[in-house]
Design an enzyme around this catalytic site. Structure first.
Site, PDB file in Angstrom:
ATOM      1  N   GLY A  52      38.673  41.239  43.439  1.00 39.59           N
ATOM      2  CA  GLY A  52      38.814  39.823  43.090  1.00 39.59           C
ATOM      3  C   GLY A  52      37.691  38.910  43.550  1.00 39.59           C
ATOM      4  O   GLY A  52      37.451  37.881  42.928  1.00 39.59           O
ATOM      5  N   ARG A  64      39.477  38.055  34.690  1.00 42.62           N
ATOM      6  CA  ARG A  64      38.521  37.881  35.792  1.00 42.62           C
ATOM      7  C   ARG A  64      37.268  37.149  35.313  1.00 42.62           C
ATOM      8  O   ARG A  64      36.577  36.504  36.101  1.00 42.62           O
ATOM      9  CB  ARG A  64      38.085  39.246  36.345  1.00 42.62           C
ATOM     10  N   ASP A 105      47.157  34.554  50.466  1.00 40.99           N
ATOM     11  CA  ASP A 105      48.485  34.123  50.029  1.00 40.99           C
ATOM     12  C   ASP A 105      49.426  34.195  51.243  1.00 40.99           C
ATOM     13  O   ASP A 105      49.515  33.253  52.015  1.00 40.99           O
ATOM     14  CB  ASP A 105      48.918  35.046  48.882  1.00 40.99           C
ATOM     15  N   PHE A 138      50.831  31.014  40.778  1.00 41.25           N
ATOM     16  CA  PHE A 138      50.002  32.163  40.395  1.00 41.25           C
ATOM     17  C   PHE A 138      48.814  31.682  39.570  1.00 41.25           C
ATOM     18  O   PHE A 138      48.977  30.980  38.568  1.00 41.25           O
ATOM     19  CB  PHE A 138      50.821  33.179  39.593  1.00 41.25           C
ATOM     20  N   GLU A 196      36.661  36.849  50.566  1.00 43.71           N
ATOM     21  CA  GLU A 196      37.890  37.233  49.858  1.00 43.71           C
ATOM     22  C   GLU A 196      38.180  36.218  48.750  1.00 43.71           C
ATOM     23  O   GLU A 196      37.719  35.068  48.803  1.00 43.71           O
ATOM     24  CB  GLU A 196      39.027  37.313  50.902  1.00 43.71           C
ATOM     25  N   ASP A 197      38.959  36.634  47.762  1.00 46.30           N
ATOM     26  CA  ASP A 197      39.286  35.702  46.679  1.00 46.30           C
ATOM     27  C   ASP A 197      40.407  34.741  47.055  1.00 46.30           C
ATOM     28  O   ASP A 197      40.317  33.543  46.821  1.00 46.30           O
ATOM     29  CB  ASP A 197      39.629  36.458  45.374  1.00 46.30           C
TER      30      ASP A 197
END
Ligand code: 5GP
Length: 184
Positions: A49, A170, A108, A157, A104-105
């Site tokens: 990601g 993506r 959460d 989301f 990191e993307d």
């Protein structure tokens, strides 16, 4: 509605434009540049990601004496009650005494990020910093706090700019949020 997109039967609406992303990536990059001035950092891009964020961020940080490595975490159901066990894959670089920046993307619950930092710490780096494109603070189950955050968002989301839905989306330059969960 105009600009809505459908991926795998789900509808998404525009959330963060590429222009807004560029501005925040520049801001995070300048924070990292200031913090790591004179260092020779190792950037760890977490696949899949983070590949687009990392490409933009690392170029914007503009530190010539740096290394860029790519890591991946495999997940599987473990036998203990905590469920998921994640395993670091693909890291051959020696991190002993190095200044590491994990890229990191999205954070959460923070479970992946906490696990990653614990894992990297075992390799005795001098410092570990954690940069994420997106952070959902309300979803946190760990209290994990990234050092650098481009956007704090609500627990909805999202897809685009590297983030996927079943491997799709993506490539979208902008970030989209699933319909009916968009910020008001
Ligand atoms: P955590 O361990 O922090 O709960 O989850 C981290 C991982 O969950 C991310 O690396 C990403 O793969 C996935 N994830 C969490 N939220 C989202 C989201 O809104 N969109 C997408 N595409 N993936 C997400």
């Amino acid at each position: 509605m105009e600009n809505e997109i459908t991926v795998n039967g789900l509808t998404f609406v525009p959330y963060i434009t590429n222009e807004e992303i560029k501005t925040q990536v520049e801001r995070v990059a300048s924070e990292i540049r200031n913090d790591l001035r004179g260092c020779e950092p190792v950037f760890l891009c977490v696949l899949n990601g983070a590949f687009i964020f990392a490409a933009d961020l690392i170029r914007a940080v503009d530190i010539s004496d740096c290394k860029v490595c790519f890591v991946r975490y495999s997940s599987y159901e473990g036998t203990n009650s905590s469920g998921k066990v994640k395993t670091l894959m693909g890291l051959t670089e020696d991190l002993e005494g190095r200044d590491v920046v994990i890229v990191e993307d999205i954070v959460d619950t923070g479970l992946t990020a906490s696990h990653m930092v614990d894992d990297i710490r075992k390799r005795n780096p001098r410092s570990i910093r954690f940069a994420t494109l997106l952070h959902k603070p309300e979803s946190s189950k760990t209290g994990f706090k990234p050092d650098y955050v481009a956007f704090s968002i609500s627990p909805s989301f999202i897809i685009g700019y590297g983030l996927d839905l079943d491997g799709k989306a993506r490539n979208l330059p902008d970030i989209y949020v699933i319909k009916d969960q968009a910020k008001c």
